[in-house]
Write a protein that holds these residues in place. Structure first.
Motif, PDB file in Angstrom:
ATOM      1  N   LEU A 140      36.124  44.039  48.888  1.00  0.00           N
ATOM      2  CA  LEU A 140      36.356  43.564  47.513  1.00  0.00           C
ATOM      3  C   LEU A 140      36.744  44.725  46.602  1.00  0.00           C
ATOM      4  O   LEU A 140      37.562  44.567  45.698  1.00  0.00           O
ATOM      5  CB  LEU A 140      35.110  42.868  46.967  1.00  0.00           C
ATOM      6  CG  LEU A 140      34.825  41.459  47.472  1.00  0.00           C
ATOM      7  CD1 LEU A 140      33.610  40.880  46.775  1.00  0.00           C
ATOM      8  CD2 LEU A 140      36.017  40.532  47.274  1.00  0.00           C
ATOM      9  N   ILE A 192      42.154  46.162  38.855  1.00  0.00           N
ATOM     10  CA  ILE A 192      41.191  45.528  37.947  1.00  0.00           C
ATOM     11  C   ILE A 192      40.469  46.655  37.212  1.00  0.00           C
ATOM     12  O   ILE A 192      39.979  47.585  37.852  1.00  0.00           O
ATOM     13  CB  ILE A 192      40.186  44.648  38.739  1.00  0.00           C
ATOM     14  CG1 ILE A 192      40.936  43.571  39.527  1.00  0.00           C
ATOM     15  CG2 ILE A 192      39.166  44.008  37.805  1.00  0.00           C
ATOM     16  CD1 ILE A 192      40.066  42.736  40.440  1.00  0.00           C
ATOM     17  N   ARG A 209      35.482  45.518  34.457  1.00  0.00           N
ATOM     18  CA  ARG A 209      35.455  44.197  35.107  1.00  0.00           C
ATOM     19  C   ARG A 209      34.956  44.318  36.542  1.00  0.00           C
ATOM     20  O   ARG A 209      34.305  43.426  37.060  1.00  0.00           O
ATOM     21  CB  ARG A 209      36.862  43.574  35.089  1.00  0.00           C
ATOM     22  CG  ARG A 209      37.280  43.121  33.700  1.00  0.00           C
ATOM     23  CD  ARG A 209      38.714  42.649  33.671  1.00  0.00           C
ATOM     24  NE  ARG A 209      38.945  41.409  34.379  1.00  0.00           N
ATOM     25  CZ  ARG A 209      38.664  40.206  33.897  1.00  0.00           C
ATOM     26  NH1 ARG A 209      38.129  40.086  32.708  1.00  0.00           N
ATOM     27  NH2 ARG A 209      38.917  39.121  34.601  1.00  0.00           N
ATOM     28  N   PHE A 251      31.979  42.046  37.521  1.00  0.00           N
ATOM     29  CA  PHE A 251      32.244  40.898  38.390  1.00  0.00           C
ATOM     30  C   PHE A 251      32.098  41.186  39.889  1.00  0.00           C
ATOM     31  O   PHE A 251      32.034  40.260  40.688  1.00  0.00           O
ATOM     32  CB  PHE A 251      33.648  40.338  38.114  1.00  0.00           C
ATOM     33  CG  PHE A 251      33.804  39.829  36.716  1.00  0.00           C
ATOM     34  CD1 PHE A 251      33.033  38.771  36.265  1.00  0.00           C
ATOM     35  CD2 PHE A 251      34.702  40.417  35.844  1.00  0.00           C
ATOM     36  CE1 PHE A 251      33.159  38.309  34.965  1.00  0.00           C
ATOM     37  CE2 PHE A 251      34.830  39.956  34.536  1.00  0.00           C
ATOM     38  CZ  PHE A 251      34.058  38.907  34.102  1.00  0.00           C
ATOM     39  N   ILE A 252      32.111  42.449  40.271  1.00  0.00           N
ATOM     40  CA  ILE A 252      31.977  42.751  41.704  1.00  0.00           C
ATOM     41  C   ILE A 252      30.651  43.453  41.988  1.00  0.00           C
ATOM     42  O   ILE A 252      29.896  43.012  42.857  1.00  0.00           O
ATOM     43  CB  ILE A 252      33.182  43.572  42.212  1.00  0.00           C
ATOM     44  CG1 ILE A 252      34.448  42.705  42.104  1.00  0.00           C
ATOM     45  CG2 ILE A 252      32.967  44.020  43.669  1.00  0.00           C
ATOM     46  CD1 ILE A 252      35.730  43.360  42.509  1.00  0.00           C
ATOM     47  N   PRO A 309      27.093  41.226  40.389  1.00  0.00           N
ATOM     48  CA  PRO A 309      26.626  40.045  41.132  1.00  0.00           C
ATOM     49  C   PRO A 309      26.052  40.390  42.506  1.00  0.00           C
ATOM     50  O   PRO A 309      25.162  39.705  42.997  1.00  0.00           O
ATOM     51  CB  PRO A 309      27.895  39.194  41.282  1.00  0.00           C
ATOM     52  CG  PRO A 309      28.805  39.652  40.231  1.00  0.00           C
ATOM     53  CD  PRO A 309      28.522  41.106  40.029  1.00  0.00           C
ATOM     54  N   GLN A 310      26.560  41.460  43.120  1.00  0.00           N
ATOM     55  CA  GLN A 310      26.057  41.823  44.456  1.00  0.00           C
ATOM     56  C   GLN A 310      24.780  42.665  44.384  1.00  0.00           C
ATOM     57  O   GLN A 310      24.007  42.704  45.335  1.00  0.00           O
ATOM     58  CB  GLN A 310      27.150  42.553  45.242  1.00  0.00           C
ATOM     59  CG  GLN A 310      28.330  41.617  45.549  1.00  0.00           C
ATOM     60  CD  GLN A 310      29.399  42.281  46.386  1.00  0.00           C
ATOM     61  OE1 GLN A 310      29.206  42.543  47.554  1.00  0.00           O
ATOM     62  NE2 GLN A 310      30.526  42.564  45.774  1.00  0.00           N
ATOM     63  N   CYS A 332      27.343  37.411  34.628  1.00  0.00           N
ATOM     64  CA  CYS A 332      28.205  38.317  35.415  1.00  0.00           C
ATOM     65  C   CYS A 332      29.393  37.601  36.042  1.00  0.00           C
ATOM     66  O   CYS A 332      30.473  38.151  36.130  1.00  0.00           O
ATOM     67  CB  CYS A 332      27.412  38.951  36.555  1.00  0.00           C
ATOM     68  SG  CYS A 332      26.311  40.206  35.992  1.00  0.00           S
ATOM     69  N   VAL A 333      29.170  36.402  36.537  1.00  0.00           N
ATOM     70  CA  VAL A 333      30.241  35.745  37.284  1.00  0.00           C
ATOM     71  C   VAL A 333      31.056  34.761  36.442  1.00  0.00           C
ATOM     72  O   VAL A 333      31.975  34.137  36.953  1.00  0.00           O
ATOM     73  CB  VAL A 333      29.695  35.018  38.541  1.00  0.00           C
ATOM     74  CG1 VAL A 333      29.154  36.005  39.522  1.00  0.00           C
ATOM     75  CG2 VAL A 333      28.661  33.980  38.171  1.00  0.00           C
ATOM     76  N   VAL A 370      33.770  34.179  34.556  1.00  0.00           N
ATOM     77  CA  VAL A 370      35.077  34.699  34.108  1.00  0.00           C
ATOM     78  C   VAL A 370      35.714  33.679  33.163  1.00  0.00           C
ATOM     79  O   VAL A 370      36.441  34.006  32.256  1.00  0.00           O
ATOM     80  CB  VAL A 370      36.007  34.915  35.315  1.00  0.00           C
ATOM     81  CG1 VAL A 370      37.344  35.460  34.876  1.00  0.00           C
ATOM     82  CG2 VAL A 370      35.379  35.842  36.313  1.00  0.00           C
ATOM     83  N   GLY A 371      35.410  32.447  33.390  1.00  0.00           N
ATOM     84  CA  GLY A 371      35.993  31.367  32.587  1.00  0.00           C
ATOM     85  C   GLY A 371      36.113  30.122  33.408  1.00  0.00           C
ATOM     86  O   GLY A 371      36.254  30.187  34.625  1.00  0.00           O
TER      87      GLY A 371
END
Lengths: 257, 201
Positions: free
Chosen positions: A149, A158, A162, A166-167, A170-171, A249-250, A252-253
């Protein structure tokens, strides 16, 4: 089936069963000084709750343990992030964390009492107990982030903010969540233990120490119950905040199904 | 746009030589299809061009500062996000409505708001293709993009890819001649790896 077991780990009937056993045992021993009955503890607790000093005592201990915990979360997370990025910081931090993990909490308490006043002792002790757990787990979380990822993010350019949100986050969140869950109980245990030894004025530790001196078992049980309840409420609150953060966190929209 | 020139590049992993003095040129706005047997280094070549692998020797020009987009061999989707969220992660400027419309064109309307870990392999594949095509890019790298799609679905996706990549620089790895024909791509054969002569054919 498995889910239903997980969701109802503590059943009301089981709690009632053990309360009855406790009541019967105290009736059989028939000496409050050795084992007070749950009814008397509840009665004492009701008396305590009505006094303004009770809430001041709770605020004193809660604010310090919470501050120690939050500082450890902040410092542990930042250190874990820096350690995963810079090998030098990792190498510098590793022996520190090992020391904090290995040294008995009593040694820290006594040392801290020599160095500082006992008033803010529980901040330092809860901080020291929580720090290595947060650091180790968050560091492990960062190391386990999916490299594929990260490559994807690199190719698509990216922005790093972000990528973190987003990466990475969440992990890391499951690691962070379990670290918080483990360390919250520890922060309370170690923080109150520090207060019992340091006896700062107006703390729960002082009340426990007084209960010991005057052999006031109902007080001891009542305050212990208060600690357990506060620890549980604080843990639930923090874990709800962590869950809210994980959801943020996840997002995005767009809605989810 | 400047063409990409790969000059005398060599790449080894330990004792295994993947390329030895490889040369090739990719003109701007053309679709080039890289074909070779498995293990010949097609993916490695794409990774080198995208800047994910270093070369041992040689040089590459024309790709610096270019925006890449890619469909990887694996989907590389964020499992905890929905299809729309995965696409918007790389294209935050696109509205949810636009992404939803594009998902609809690939038959993914109903799973747009579903977490991708709950989607089938084919659906995930299409989401990753759409993500690559909707991203802003100068060079698009497709590494066996239609793997795992059934024939009907493949036809639909191929048509969509063809429409969206007209006039774009695309590097496309596949084993399927049919796909090359449908996309109207020019072939690059990687050959004679063992002899150390690897040229554009």
């Amino acid at each position: 089936m498995r889910q239903s077991i997980e969701k109802r780990e503590i059943r009301l009937w089981a709690v009632l069963f053990w309360l009855i056993i406790w009541q019967l045992a105290s009736m059989w021993i028939d000496r409050d000084i050795l084992l007070v009955s749950p009814i008397k503890v509840l009665f004492r607790l009701c008396q305590l709750v009505c006094a303004a000093a009770f809430w001041k005592t709770i605020f004193f201990t809660l604010s310090r343990i919470a501050l120690g915990f939050l500082l450890a979360v902040l410092v542990g997370s930042v250190l874990a992030g820096l350690s995963s990025r810079y090998r030098l910081i990792y190498e510098l931090t590793a022996p520190l964390m090992l020391t904090v993990k290995s040294v008995p909490v009593a040694s820290f308490i006594i040392l801290a009492l020599i160095w500082f006043s006992s008033r803010n002792l529980s901040i330092l002790i809860s901080f020291l107990m929580v720090l290595p757990i947060i650091y180790t787990n968050v560091f492990g979380g960062i190391r386990s982030v999916d490299k594929a990822l990260l490559e994807m993010a690199e190719v698509f350019r990216i922005p790093w903010r972000r990528v973190v949100r987003f990466i990475y986050l969440p992990q890391i969140m499951p690691f962070f969540n379990s670290a918080c869950s483990v360390s919250l109980g520890l922060a309370w245990k170690a923080g109150v233990a520090a207060e019992v030894i340091g006896i700062p004025k107006g703390s729960i530790g002082e009340r426990l120490q007084q209960a010991k001196v005057y052999l006031d078992t109902p007080d001891l049980f009542a305050w212990t119950l208060v600690i357990v309840v506060m620890s549980l409420v604080f843990e639930k609150l923090i874990l709800v905040l962590v869950r809210i953060c994980a959801t943020w966190c996840v997002s995005v929209g767009g809605k989810r199904t | 746009m400047e063409k990409i020139c790969v000059k005398d590049i060599s790449k080894s992993f330990g004792n295994k030589t993947v390329f030895y003095h490889l040369n090739l040129t990719i003109n701007s706005g053309e679709i080039r299809c890289i074909m070779a047997p498995s293990g010949a280094g097609k993916t490695t070549l794409l990774r080198i061009l995208m800047g994910l692998e270093d070369i041992d020797s040689g040089s590459i020009s024309g790709q610096k500062g270019k925006r890449f987009s890619a469909v990887f061999q694996e989907e590389r989707l964020c499992e905890y996000m929905t299809a729309i969220e995965n696409i918007r992660l790389v294209t935050p400027c696109l509205s949810v409505k636009t992404v939803w419309q594009e998902l609809d064109r690939l038959g993914l309307k109903d799973c747009a708001n579903q977490i991708v870990s709950e989607l089938s392999g084919g659906m995930r594949r299409r989401v990753s293709i759409l993500r690559a095509l909707l991203a802003e890019y100068d060079i698009l790298c497709l590494d066996e993009p239609f793997k795992g799609l059934d024939n009907t679905c493949k036809e639909q996706v191929l048509e969509y890819v063809k429409q969206r990549t007209t006039g774009k620089t695309v590097l496309f790895v596949t084993h399927d001649e049919e796909e090359v024909l449908q996309l109207g791509a020019k072939k690059i054969m990687l050959s004679d790896m063992d002899t150390g002569v690897c040229q554009l054919c």
